[in-house]
Design an enzyme around this catalytic site. Sequence first.
Site, PDB file in Angstrom:
ATOM      1  N   HIS A  33       0.930  -1.055   0.275  1.00  0.00           N
ATOM      2  CA  HIS A  33       0.146   0.032  -0.090  1.00  0.00           C
ATOM      3  C   HIS A  33       1.104   1.042   0.134  1.00  0.00           C
ATOM      4  O   HIS A  33       2.166   0.915  -0.063  1.00  0.00           O
ATOM      5  CB  HIS A  33      -0.935   0.068   1.134  1.00  0.00           C
ATOM      6  CG  HIS A  33      -0.196  -0.173   2.507  1.00  0.00           C
ATOM      7  ND1 HIS A  33       0.723   0.403   3.077  1.00  0.00           N
ATOM      8  CD2 HIS A  33      -0.148  -1.331   3.416  1.00  0.00           C
ATOM      9  CE1 HIS A  33       1.134   0.160   4.206  1.00  0.00           C
ATOM     10  NE2 HIS A  33       0.601  -0.867   4.346  1.00  0.00           N
ATOM     11  N   HIS A  36       4.034   1.297   2.155  1.00  0.00           N
ATOM     12  CA  HIS A  36       5.172   0.678   1.651  1.00  0.00           C
ATOM     13  C   HIS A  36       5.777   1.441   0.653  1.00  0.00           C
ATOM     14  O   HIS A  36       7.031   1.684   0.680  1.00  0.00           O
ATOM     15  CB  HIS A  36       4.883  -0.584   1.069  1.00  0.00           C
ATOM     16  CG  HIS A  36       4.216  -1.652   1.951  1.00  0.00           C
ATOM     17  ND1 HIS A  36       2.981  -1.960   2.094  1.00  0.00           N
ATOM     18  CD2 HIS A  36       4.807  -2.251   3.333  1.00  0.00           C
ATOM     19  CE1 HIS A  36       2.873  -3.163   3.033  1.00  0.00           C
ATOM     20  NE2 HIS A  36       3.859  -3.073   3.524  1.00  0.00           N
TER      21      HIS A  36
END
Length: 279
Positions: A33, A36
């Site tokens: 997501h 990250h």
Amino acid sequence: MLVFAKIKSVQQKIKSLKKGTSIGFVPTMGALHEGHFSLIKQAKTENDVVVVSIFVNPTQFNKEEDLINYPKTIDTDLSLLKSVYCDIVFTPTAEEIYSNKIQSQVFNFDGLEHQMEGKFRNGHFDGVGTIVKRLFEIVTPHKAYFGEKDFQQLQIIKKMVQKNQIPVKVIGCDIFREKDGLAMSSRNARLTKEHREIAPFIYKTLTKAKKEFGTKNALEVVNLVENEFKKQPLLELEYFEIADEEALQPIKNKDQKQKYRAFIAVFAGKIRLIDNISL
Ligand code: AMP
């Protein structure tokens, strides 16, 4: 973008890089997501080559059910990684990492491991230490990026690197949030609609605690947060703690020389969410 599942292949590639090539590493468990990607983007700006690992590490799960239900979206992850120009992805299997002995090494993190998450997730940080140490050996990064979302984990990894004299610079990155304040997490995808709607309450309460910490003592802030959660039947507070950022010891009296942070773990139905805020 190169994708390797075997230790030998990724090591061979890394060894073949021109001398002096700086390697930035972002270890993940996938179901990627924006949180990250913020780490990956920072790694991109500070290094010549970025390596991302995707590995749902069995030894850091204290509940089998949590491991089984952890979201796995490898195809989407790989296409997203390609779109942010990641250079190398390492996607080993559990057998590749652990052979036939899926077991943690036991670590001493000078007590960091006994606080907060350590009290509720038995063996979790031994699992984290085991996998991160192994991945550092394989990838040999110059810099490694970890989110402050898992602040205790970040401090534990810094401690491990220091104690084992691993030649890597560990870099902590800001928590990336949804517009409504909920800290991004792979686990958010598993929230029911009802729980997703109420989950921003966690960050709202953390910001309230931060404000109150300016004028109230720690115990008053803890009581305030606990009372807020009593009014919220859809969320179950597991812990709320104010601790110093270095040793993660629960605060006794405010010391102007210390930096403090508030840490929280909450169950939204079956999904356990954690968050924290600097005070
Ligand atoms: P995970 O895949 O959950 O193990 O996370 C991989 C890395 O991403 C860890 O260093 C996390 O702390 C970091 N991370 C996860 N969520 C966020 C977020 N919302 N903001 C910043 N970093 C995050």
